[in-house]
Scaffold this motif. Structure first.
Motif, mmCIF file in Angstrom:
data_model
loop_
_atom_site.group_PDB
_atom_site.id
_atom_site.type_symbol
_atom_site.label_atom_id
_atom_site.label_comp_id
_atom_site.label_asym_id
_atom_site.label_seq_id
_atom_site.Cartn_x
_atom_site.Cartn_y
_atom_site.Cartn_z
ATOM 1 N N MET A 1 -14.538 1.957 26.815
ATOM 2 C CA MET A 1 -13.419 2.165 25.925
ATOM 3 C C MET A 1 -13.876 3.036 24.757
ATOM 4 O O MET A 1 -14.815 2.700 24.052
ATOM 5 C CB MET A 1 -12.913 0.821 25.411
ATOM 6 N N ALA A 2 -13.237 4.165 24.556
ATOM 7 C CA ALA A 2 -13.587 5.075 23.469
ATOM 8 C C ALA A 2 -13.049 4.532 22.148
ATOM 9 O O ALA A 2 -11.935 4.032 22.074
ATOM 10 C CB ALA A 2 -13.003 6.460 23.739
ATOM 11 N N GLU A 3 -13.874 4.623 21.113
ATOM 12 C CA GLU A 3 -13.464 4.143 19.794
ATOM 13 C C GLU A 3 -12.814 5.292 19.021
ATOM 14 O O GLU A 3 -13.302 6.407 19.015
ATOM 15 C CB GLU A 3 -14.660 3.606 19.030
ATOM 16 N N LEU A 4 -11.709 4.988 18.366
ATOM 17 C CA LEU A 4 -11.022 5.971 17.542
ATOM 18 C C LEU A 4 -11.728 6.090 16.205
ATOM 19 O O LEU A 4 -12.240 5.116 15.679
ATOM 20 C CB LEU A 4 -9.569 5.546 17.317
ATOM 21 N N LYS A 5 -11.750 7.260 15.656
ATOM 22 C CA LYS A 5 -12.338 7.458 14.336
ATOM 23 C C LYS A 5 -11.283 7.171 13.277
ATOM 24 O O LYS A 5 -10.145 7.607 13.370
ATOM 25 C CB LYS A 5 -12.859 8.895 14.162
ATOM 26 N N TYR A 6 -11.678 6.439 12.275
ATOM 27 C CA TYR A 6 -10.796 6.051 11.176
ATOM 28 C C TYR A 6 -10.657 7.211 10.199
ATOM 29 O O TYR A 6 -11.643 7.806 9.790
ATOM 30 C CB TYR A 6 -11.374 4.822 10.476
ATOM 31 N N LYS A 7 -9.434 7.547 9.816
ATOM 32 C CA LYS A 7 -9.165 8.584 8.821
ATOM 33 C C LYS A 7 -8.382 7.935 7.681
ATOM 34 O O LYS A 7 -7.198 7.624 7.827
ATOM 35 C CB LYS A 7 -8.361 9.732 9.433
ATOM 36 N N PRO A 8 -9.047 7.691 6.539
ATOM 37 C CA PRO A 8 -8.371 6.986 5.447
ATOM 38 C C PRO A 8 -7.231 7.797 4.837
ATOM 39 O O PRO A 8 -7.269 9.021 4.806
ATOM 40 C CB PRO A 8 -9.477 6.767 4.427
ATOM 41 N N VAL A 9 -6.219 7.088 4.382
ATOM 42 C CA VAL A 9 -5.096 7.694 3.674
ATOM 43 C C VAL A 9 -5.499 7.768 2.205
ATOM 44 O O VAL A 9 -5.975 6.788 1.630
ATOM 45 C CB VAL A 9 -3.820 6.835 3.848
ATOM 46 N N ARG A 10 -5.323 8.915 1.585
ATOM 47 C CA ARG A 10 -5.691 9.088 0.174
ATOM 48 C C ARG A 10 -4.786 8.246 -0.711
ATOM 49 O O ARG A 10 -3.569 8.182 -0.504
ATOM 50 C CB ARG A 10 -5.595 10.554 -0.234
ATOM 51 N N HIS A 11 -5.399 7.577 -1.692
ATOM 52 C CA HIS A 11 -4.667 6.691 -2.595
ATOM 53 C C HIS A 11 -5.378 6.699 -3.935
ATOM 54 O O HIS A 11 -6.583 6.468 -3.993
ATOM 55 C CB HIS A 11 -4.637 5.276 -1.995
ATOM 56 N N ASP A 12 -4.657 6.958 -5.013
ATOM 57 C CA ASP A 12 -5.229 6.936 -6.358
ATOM 58 C C ASP A 12 -5.083 5.524 -6.903
ATOM 59 O O ASP A 12 -4.092 5.184 -7.546
ATOM 60 C CB ASP A 12 -4.513 7.958 -7.254
ATOM 61 N N HIS A 13 -6.078 4.696 -6.602
ATOM 62 C CA HIS A 13 -6.005 3.286 -6.961
ATOM 63 C C HIS A 13 -6.011 3.082 -8.476
ATOM 64 O O HIS A 13 -5.320 2.196 -8.985
ATOM 65 C CB HIS A 13 -7.157 2.516 -6.319
ATOM 66 N N ALA A 14 -6.770 3.884 -9.196
ATOM 67 C CA ALA A 14 -6.826 3.746 -10.653
ATOM 68 C C ALA A 14 -5.450 3.998 -11.272
ATOM 69 O O ALA A 14 -5.013 3.253 -12.166
ATOM 70 C CB ALA A 14 -7.860 4.701 -11.239
ATOM 71 N N ALA A 15 -4.751 5.013 -10.802
ATOM 72 C CA ALA A 15 -3.411 5.303 -11.316
ATOM 73 C C ALA A 15 -2.439 4.190 -10.941
ATOM 74 O O ALA A 15 -1.601 3.778 -11.758
ATOM 75 C CB ALA A 15 -2.913 6.641 -10.772
ATOM 76 N N PHE A 16 -2.562 3.688 -9.715
ATOM 77 C CA PHE A 16 -1.716 2.577 -9.283
ATOM 78 C C PHE A 16 -1.917 1.362 -10.183
ATOM 79 O O PHE A 16 -0.957 0.737 -10.636
ATOM 80 C CB PHE A 16 -2.022 2.216 -7.824
ATOM 81 N N LEU A 17 -3.186 1.014 -10.449
ATOM 82 C CA LEU A 17 -3.470 -0.146 -11.293
ATOM 83 C C LEU A 17 -2.985 0.048 -12.721
ATOM 84 O O LEU A 17 -2.451 -0.882 -13.323
ATOM 85 C CB LEU A 17 -4.964 -0.450 -11.302
ATOM 86 N N ALA A 18 -3.175 1.238 -13.261
ATOM 87 C CA ALA A 18 -2.729 1.510 -14.630
ATOM 88 C C ALA A 18 -1.224 1.283 -14.758
ATOM 89 O O ALA A 18 -0.752 0.681 -15.727
ATOM 90 C CB ALA A 18 -3.101 2.933 -15.035
ATOM 91 N N GLU A 19 -0.475 1.735 -13.774
ATOM 92 C CA GLU A 19 0.977 1.550 -13.796
ATOM 93 C C GLU A 19 1.345 0.075 -13.575
ATOM 94 O O GLU A 19 2.204 -0.472 -14.269
ATOM 95 C CB GLU A 19 1.633 2.416 -12.732
ATOM 96 N N ALA A 20 0.678 -0.556 -12.628
ATOM 97 C CA ALA A 20 0.989 -1.949 -12.306
ATOM 98 C C ALA A 20 0.668 -2.889 -13.461
ATOM 99 O O ALA A 20 1.376 -3.869 -13.692
ATOM 100 C CB ALA A 20 0.234 -2.371 -11.053
ATOM 101 N N ARG A 21 -0.395 -2.606 -14.228
ATOM 102 C CA ARG A 21 -0.781 -3.470 -15.354
ATOM 103 C C ARG A 21 0.275 -3.509 -16.458
ATOM 104 O O ARG A 21 0.235 -4.370 -17.321
ATOM 105 C CB ARG A 21 -2.134 -3.042 -15.922
#
Length: 105
Positions: A1-21
Motif C-alpha cells: 500500500m503506497a503512503e500518501l504524502k501530507y501537504k499541510p494547509v497554511r494557517h496563521d495561528h498567531a493571527a487567529f489567536l490574537a483575534e480569538a483572545r
C-alpha cells in the motif's frame, strides 16, 4: 500500500489567536488547555515532518483515521501513554515525558 504524502494547509495561528483572545472567556479557556494544545501542536508537526496523512499514521498504529483525528484534537481526548508511544513510533519519533518543578513565586 503506497503512503500518501501530507501537504499541510497554511494557517496563521498567531493571527487567529490574537483575534480569538478578544472574545470574552476565550483566554481563560485556552490557557487552561495549554498543555493539551502544546502536545497537539507537537503531534501535528511530527506527522507533517514525517510526510504522513492521518490514514497512514492510523495504518501504522493499527487503528482508524478517526482515532488519530481524536488524538490530534486538543482538549477532546486524554490519550494513554501507551497510545502516545504508538503515535510517536508511527511518525518516527520517541516520546519523552518529564515532570518540571513549579517556579518559586
Amino acid at each position: 500500500m503506497a503512503e500518501l504524502k501530507y501537504k499541510p494547509v497554511r494557517h496563521d495561528h498567531a493571527a487567529f489567536l490574537a483575534e480569538a483572545r478578544q472574545r470574552p472567556g476565550f483566554a481563560e479557556a485556552y490557557d487552561a488547555l495549554a498543555l493539551e494544545y502544546t502536545l497537539a501542536g507537537q503531534m501535528l508537526k511530527a506527522r507533517a515532518k514525517a510526510g504522513l496523512t492521518q490514514d497512514a499514521v492510523a495504518a501504522r498504529m493499527g487503528t482508524t483515521k478517526s482515532a488519530v483525528s481524536r488524538l490530534e484534537a486538543a482538549g477532546k481526548h486524554a490519550p494513554s501513554l501507551a497510545t502516545l508511544k504508538r503515535y510517536a513510533a508511527a511518525v518516527g519519533c520517541d516520546l519523552q515525558v518529564k515532570l518540571v518543578p513549579h517556579k518559586a513565586a
